[in-house]
Every structure is written in structure tokens, then in C-alpha cells.
Design a protein around this motif. Structure first.
Motif, PDB file in Angstrom:
ATOM      1  N   LEU A   1     -27.339  64.910  20.071  1.00  0.00           N
ATOM      2  CA  LEU A   1     -26.823  66.135  19.465  1.00  0.00           C
ATOM      3  C   LEU A   1     -27.750  66.646  18.377  1.00  0.00           C
ATOM      4  O   LEU A   1     -27.958  67.861  18.239  1.00  0.00           O
ATOM      5  CB  LEU A   1     -25.420  65.870  18.898  1.00  0.00           C
ATOM      6  CG  LEU A   1     -24.745  67.064  18.201  1.00  0.00           C
ATOM      7  CD1 LEU A   1     -24.569  68.214  19.181  1.00  0.00           C
ATOM      8  CD2 LEU A   1     -23.410  66.624  17.614  1.00  0.00           C
ATOM      9  N   TRP A   2     -28.342  65.736  17.578  1.00  0.00           N
ATOM     10  CA  TRP A   2     -29.194  66.177  16.475  1.00  0.00           C
ATOM     11  C   TRP A   2     -30.456  66.859  16.989  1.00  0.00           C
ATOM     12  O   TRP A   2     -30.985  67.769  16.331  1.00  0.00           O
ATOM     13  CB  TRP A   2     -29.544  65.003  15.560  1.00  0.00           C
ATOM     14  CG  TRP A   2     -30.457  63.965  16.181  1.00  0.00           C
ATOM     15  CD1 TRP A   2     -30.096  62.849  16.853  1.00  0.00           C
ATOM     16  CD2 TRP A   2     -31.882  63.989  16.162  1.00  0.00           C
ATOM     17  NE1 TRP A   2     -31.200  62.138  17.274  1.00  0.00           N
ATOM     18  CE2 TRP A   2     -32.312  62.830  16.847  1.00  0.00           C
ATOM     19  CE3 TRP A   2     -32.836  64.856  15.639  1.00  0.00           C
ATOM     20  CZ2 TRP A   2     -33.664  62.526  17.025  1.00  0.00           C
ATOM     21  CZ3 TRP A   2     -34.177  64.561  15.804  1.00  0.00           C
ATOM     22  CH2 TRP A   2     -34.585  63.413  16.495  1.00  0.00           C
ATOM     23  N   VAL A   3     -30.940  66.444  18.171  1.00  0.00           N
ATOM     24  CA  VAL A   3     -32.121  67.092  18.746  1.00  0.00           C
ATOM     25  C   VAL A   3     -31.787  68.519  19.150  1.00  0.00           C
ATOM     26  O   VAL A   3     -32.524  69.466  18.860  1.00  0.00           O
ATOM     27  CB  VAL A   3     -32.646  66.289  19.949  1.00  0.00           C
ATOM     28  CG1 VAL A   3     -33.757  67.064  20.655  1.00  0.00           C
ATOM     29  CG2 VAL A   3     -33.147  64.928  19.505  1.00  0.00           C
ATOM     30  N   ARG A   4     -30.648  68.667  19.838  1.00  0.00           N
ATOM     31  CA  ARG A   4     -30.251  70.017  20.256  1.00  0.00           C
ATOM     32  C   ARG A   4     -29.965  70.911  19.049  1.00  0.00           C
ATOM     33  O   ARG A   4     -30.309  72.090  19.043  1.00  0.00           O
ATOM     34  CB  ARG A   4     -29.009  69.918  21.152  1.00  0.00           C
ATOM     35  CG  ARG A   4     -29.329  69.441  22.556  1.00  0.00           C
ATOM     36  CD  ARG A   4     -28.077  69.314  23.385  1.00  0.00           C
ATOM     37  NE  ARG A   4     -27.353  68.089  23.075  1.00  0.00           N
ATOM     38  CZ  ARG A   4     -26.155  67.787  23.540  1.00  0.00           C
ATOM     39  NH1 ARG A   4     -25.516  68.642  24.315  1.00  0.00           N
ATOM     40  NH2 ARG A   4     -25.580  66.652  23.227  1.00  0.00           N
ATOM     41  N   ALA A   5     -29.357  70.339  18.020  1.00  0.00           N
ATOM     42  CA  ALA A   5     -29.082  71.123  16.810  1.00  0.00           C
ATOM     43  C   ALA A   5     -30.382  71.541  16.125  1.00  0.00           C
ATOM     44  O   ALA A   5     -30.515  72.684  15.660  1.00  0.00           O
ATOM     45  CB  ALA A   5     -28.209  70.317  15.851  1.00  0.00           C
TER      46      ALA A   5
ATOM     47  N   VAL B   1     -31.685  75.339  15.441  1.00  0.00           N
ATOM     48  CA  VAL B   1     -32.013  75.842  14.105  1.00  0.00           C
ATOM     49  C   VAL B   1     -33.413  76.449  14.089  1.00  0.00           C
ATOM     50  O   VAL B   1     -33.641  77.526  13.520  1.00  0.00           O
ATOM     51  CB  VAL B   1     -31.894  74.722  13.056  1.00  0.00           C
ATOM     52  CG1 VAL B   1     -32.483  75.159  11.724  1.00  0.00           C
ATOM     53  CG2 VAL B   1     -30.446  74.317  12.870  1.00  0.00           C
ATOM     54  N   VAL B   2     -34.369  75.771  14.717  1.00  0.00           N
ATOM     55  CA  VAL B   2     -35.750  76.277  14.759  1.00  0.00           C
ATOM     56  C   VAL B   2     -35.818  77.616  15.493  1.00  0.00           C
ATOM     57  O   VAL B   2     -36.483  78.561  15.042  1.00  0.00           O
ATOM     58  CB  VAL B   2     -36.682  75.248  15.418  1.00  0.00           C
ATOM     59  CG1 VAL B   2     -38.064  75.851  15.676  1.00  0.00           C
ATOM     60  CG2 VAL B   2     -36.814  74.017  14.532  1.00  0.00           C
ATOM     61  N   LEU B   3     -35.121  77.694  16.629  1.00  0.00           N
ATOM     62  CA  LEU B   3     -35.138  78.940  17.392  1.00  0.00           C
ATOM     63  C   LEU B   3     -34.510  80.095  16.614  1.00  0.00           C
ATOM     64  O   LEU B   3     -35.023  81.218  16.617  1.00  0.00           O
ATOM     65  CB  LEU B   3     -34.407  78.738  18.725  1.00  0.00           C
ATOM     66  CG  LEU B   3     -35.109  77.819  19.741  1.00  0.00           C
ATOM     67  CD1 LEU B   3     -34.225  77.635  20.971  1.00  0.00           C
ATOM     68  CD2 LEU B   3     -36.459  78.384  20.138  1.00  0.00           C
TER      69      LEU B   3
ATOM     70  N   TYR C   1     -34.328  80.302  13.364  1.00  0.00           N
ATOM     71  CA  TYR C   1     -35.252  80.604  12.256  1.00  0.00           C
ATOM     72  C   TYR C   1     -36.394  81.501  12.729  1.00  0.00           C
ATOM     73  O   TYR C   1     -36.720  82.505  12.091  1.00  0.00           O
ATOM     74  CB  TYR C   1     -35.794  79.305  11.673  1.00  0.00           C
ATOM     75  CG  TYR C   1     -36.870  79.503  10.618  1.00  0.00           C
ATOM     76  CD1 TYR C   1     -36.550  79.948   9.343  1.00  0.00           C
ATOM     77  CD2 TYR C   1     -38.206  79.249  10.921  1.00  0.00           C
ATOM     78  CE1 TYR C   1     -37.527  80.131   8.380  1.00  0.00           C
ATOM     79  CE2 TYR C   1     -39.199  79.431   9.966  1.00  0.00           C
ATOM     80  CZ  TYR C   1     -38.846  79.872   8.697  1.00  0.00           C
ATOM     81  OH  TYR C   1     -39.829  80.056   7.752  1.00  0.00           O
ATOM     82  N   LEU C   2     -36.988  81.159  13.860  1.00  0.00           N
ATOM     83  CA  LEU C   2     -38.092  81.960  14.387  1.00  0.00           C
ATOM     84  C   LEU C   2     -37.628  83.367  14.756  1.00  0.00           C
ATOM     85  O   LEU C   2     -38.348  84.349  14.512  1.00  0.00           O
ATOM     86  CB  LEU C   2     -38.701  81.261  15.613  1.00  0.00           C
ATOM     87  CG  LEU C   2     -39.432  79.939  15.348  1.00  0.00           C
ATOM     88  CD1 LEU C   2     -39.894  79.325  16.657  1.00  0.00           C
ATOM     89  CD2 LEU C   2     -40.599  80.152  14.403  1.00  0.00           C
ATOM     90  N   LEU C   3     -36.436  83.451  15.335  1.00  0.00           N
ATOM     91  CA  LEU C   3     -35.908  84.767  15.682  1.00  0.00           C
ATOM     92  C   LEU C   3     -35.656  85.600  14.420  1.00  0.00           C
ATOM     93  O   LEU C   3     -35.951  86.804  14.394  1.00  0.00           O
ATOM     94  CB  LEU C   3     -34.609  84.608  16.479  1.00  0.00           C
ATOM     95  CG  LEU C   3     -33.926  85.917  16.923  1.00  0.00           C
ATOM     96  CD1 LEU C   3     -34.852  86.722  17.820  1.00  0.00           C
ATOM     97  CD2 LEU C   3     -32.611  85.617  17.630  1.00  0.00           C
ATOM     98  N   THR C   4     -35.144  84.952  13.372  1.00  0.00           N
ATOM     99  CA  THR C   4     -34.901  85.658  12.112  1.00  0.00           C
ATOM    100  C   THR C   4     -36.213  86.163  11.511  1.00  0.00           C
ATOM    101  O   THR C   4     -36.286  87.292  11.007  1.00  0.00           O
ATOM    102  CB  THR C   4     -34.193  84.733  11.113  1.00  0.00           C
ATOM    103  OG1 THR C   4     -32.971  84.264  11.686  1.00  0.00           O
ATOM    104  CG2 THR C   4     -33.894  85.472   9.808  1.00  0.00           C
ATOM    105  N   ILE C   5     -37.255  85.335  11.569  1.00  0.00           N
ATOM    106  CA  ILE C   5     -38.566  85.728  11.046  1.00  0.00           C
ATOM    107  C   ILE C   5     -39.093  86.948  11.791  1.00  0.00           C
ATOM    108  O   ILE C   5     -39.597  87.904  11.186  1.00  0.00           O
ATOM    109  CB  ILE C   5     -39.559  84.557  11.154  1.00  0.00           C
ATOM    110  CG1 ILE C   5     -39.157  83.423  10.212  1.00  0.00           C
ATOM    111  CG2 ILE C   5     -40.979  85.024  10.849  1.00  0.00           C
ATOM    112  CD1 ILE C   5     -39.157  83.795   8.758  1.00  0.00           C
TER     113      ILE C   5
END
Length: 350
Positions: free
Chosen positions: A30-34, A38-40, A42-46
Motif C-alpha cells: 500500500l505504501w508504494v501505491r500511495a 503522491v508523486v503523480l 505533485y507532478l500534475l500540480t507543478i
């Protein structure tokens, strides 16, 4: 649908299903998928912020701006209020001031930071003219203290991140300008003055002339030029420190083309509004010299530099198939610069 299209559609669908299965499969904790989510996000927000912040502010009305900032209508009030408005816009536009950002999305952007640098150059030049010419009656008269302090703030490093940050220095400079404007608008005081004289206007226009001339040459070098060295032309006894070739090859590096372009956009954006303010504060001088239409034509030429820009700055050959945005910008600036030279000569006449 053609057979080849159906085939590729099935392949794309299979690849998409495989990626989804790999991401949501039980072998991924679960932590890997989370973390991936989060990274995706973050990148989309940037990316969204980069798109939203990559917007140059519109021109503002200099008369309305002066009316909102000055307590009374006085000579020089519009020009000073316009300078304050330019600095205020620089600091409060979308994304704020980006030139000194050290984290995404600001550090990933270069168009708006170069635009900001062009604005800063015009702010420095006009504040210098305020301190040295507009606010002084004679060369031996005392300079205004607020304008001197403002100049030191605006000459601070334009990309300092902290201790102190560029924004804090520029805000202090703006506060000193507001103090000068407040004293200028107070008819009970006489220690703050703005002298609308032809020689003072010629002084500042001389600085504008050199700035636009440099920008025009840098923009024109986008396609590469072989230039004859004319540094010592016109005077037989002239000398220079070191010898230089009689012919030079000048070309702006490919990666710097958009940097120069947006610096010119920012510089002309600020200059348009300062010239409109000058038109109001120097109304009597311009009428006497019959120079109002000359100034209006300069503004008209510079307004052409603010047209909507294609998302990519093209660098086609001079007479090639593709457009060359740098040469178009250089054309507007060169015509405005030639008109400024004519205006300075007109102001010098009795």
C-alpha cells in the motif's frame, strides 16, 4: 475503423491494462501505491502551476492608478505613481516574483523570470532619472533622500533568495517611492519636487534610447550577423583599450533566444506605461514643442511588442519559410528607438 487502427487500438488497450494491473496488484504494498500517487499528484500540480503562472500581466491605466495612489493631482504624480504600480505588479502578479525561486514550479520557468528582469531594468533606469534629474532643479542641488534610498533597493541583486530576499528589498524601495509621492502631493510641503522640463525628459529618453538599441541588436542576432566594427567610426583620433577584429560574427545562442525575447517583452511593457505617464506630466512641454504626436507614435510602436505570442518562439531565417519572432520584436523596437532619437532632437530645439 481500418484494420490497422483496430490492431493498434487493441495494443494500446493491452498496455494500459497491464500498467493498471501492475500498479494495483497485490504484490505492490500500500505504501508504494500511495507514494506513487503522491508523486503523480505533485507532478500534475507543478505542471498546472507552471501553466497558470506563465502569464504576463496586462497593461494598467496610468491615470486611474495615479488617482488611487496620489492624494492630489500634481506635476510628476502620475509618473511616480506609475513607477510604484509597475513594482507592485511585478511583486503581486500570478505566482508573485519568480526570478529568485529555488523550488518548482518557479525554478523550472524561464520566460516570466526574464520578463521580470526586463521590467526591473526599466524600474532602475526611471528611478535613477527621478533622483538625478526630475527631482532636482540644478546639477548642484540636493538629491531627494527617499529616491536615493529607493534606488539602492532597486539595484539589489534581482535573484537573491534570502538574507535578504529580493522581494523585501523591492518592497522597501516601493515604500520610499510612496513616501516621496506623499510629500510631492502635499501642497504644504516644498522639499519634494518634480521638474517637468525638456532637458530632464531628454536625459531619461537618452537612457531609454541606449536600452532599446541594445535590445534591438540582441534580438536581431537571433539569425546570426556579420557586422562591420564601427566602434571608432567618425573620429580619426579615437582609441580603444584593445584591438578588435574589423568584422564580427554575432549570433545569439539557440537556448537564449526566448530569454532575450521575453526580457524585451518585459522592458517594453514597463516602458509603455512610463511613456503614457510622461505624456500626462509633460503635457505643457510636449504641446509647446508640438511633440505629443511623436510620443504617441513611440507608444503605438511599443504596443505592438505586447501582442499575443505563439506558444513557441520560432527562429526562422530572415526571409525563410518560418516566422522569426525575435526579428519581429526587433522591428518594433527599432522603429520606436528611431522615433525616440527624433523626439530628443525635437526637445533640444528652442
Amino acid at each position: 475503423m481500418p484494420r490497422w487502427a483496430k490492431k493498434w487500438s487493441r495494443k494500446v488497450s493491452d498496455v494500459g491494462d497491464a500498467l493498471v494491473d501492475d500498479y494495483t496488484g497485490p504484490h505492490n504494498p500500500l505504501w508504494v501505491r500511495a507514494s506513487v500517487t503522491v508523486v503523480l499528484v505533485y507532478l500534475l500540480t507543478i505542471l498546472i502551476l507552471c501553466w497558470y503562472w506563465d502569464k504576463e500581466p496586462a497593461l494598467f491605466d496610468v491615470a486611474e492608478n495615479a488617482q488611487s495612489r496620489a492624494t492630489a493631482q500634481v506635476v510628476g504624480g502620475v509618473s511616480t505613481a506609475t513607477l510604484i504600480g509597475i513594482v507592485d505588479t511585478l511583486l503581486t502578479k500570478r505566482g508573485g516574483y519568480l526570478s529568485n525561486d529555488i523550488a518548482p514550479p518557479g525554478m523550472l520557468m524561464d520566460n516570466i523570470p526574464n520578463w521580470e528582469y526586463g521590467v526591473v531594468i526599466q524600474v532602475r533606469d526611471f528611478n535613477k532619472a527621478l533622483r538625478e534629474a526630475f527631482s532636482r532643479s540644478l546639477s548642484q542641488s540636493t538629491e531627494d533622500g527617499d529616491l536615493a534610498l529607493a534606488e539602492s533597493r532597486f539595484n539589489f541583486d534581482h535573484n537573491s533568495w534570502i538574507v535578504p530576499a529580493t522581494e523585501s528589498e523591492y518592497r522597501e524601495g516601493m515604500q520610499y517611492l510612496e513616501s516621496y509621492l506623499k510629500r510631492l502631493s502635499d501642497r504644504a510641503q516644498y522639499d519634494a519636487q518634480f521638474y517637468a522640463r525638456a532637458d530632464n525628459l531628454r536625459y531619461w529618453l537618452g537612457t531609454v534610447e541606449t536600452r532599446l538599441g541594445s535590445l534591438s541588436q540582441r534580438l536581431s542576432a537571433s539569425v546570426g550577423q556579420r557586422r562591420i566594427n564601427t566602434d571608432l567610426a567618425g573620429e580619426a583620433a579615437s582609441q580603444q583599450s584593445t584591438n578588435t577584429p574589423g568584422e564580427l560574427v554575432v549570433k545569439t545562442p539557440w537556448l537564449e533566444l526566448d530569454d532575450v525575447f521575453y526580457e524585451a517583452r518585459g522592458s517594453t511593457w514597463a516602458l509603455i506605461q512610463l511613456l503614457k505617464a510622461i505624456e500626462i506630466d509633460f503635457d505643457e512641454i510636449l504641446r509647446k514643442k508640438n511633440a505629443r504626436v511623436s510620443l504617441q507614435q513611440i507608444i503605438r510602436e511599443l504596443e505592438g511588442t505586447q501582442q499575443a505570442v505563439f506558444p513557441v518562439i520560432l527562429n526562422g531565417g530572415g526571409l525563410g519559410l518560418l516566422a522569426n519572432h525575435s526579428l519581429v520584436m526587433a522591428s518594433y523596437i527599432s522603429r520606436a528607438n528611431a522615433a525616440i532619437i527624433d523626439l530628443r532632437e525635437l526637445l533640444a530645439q528652442g
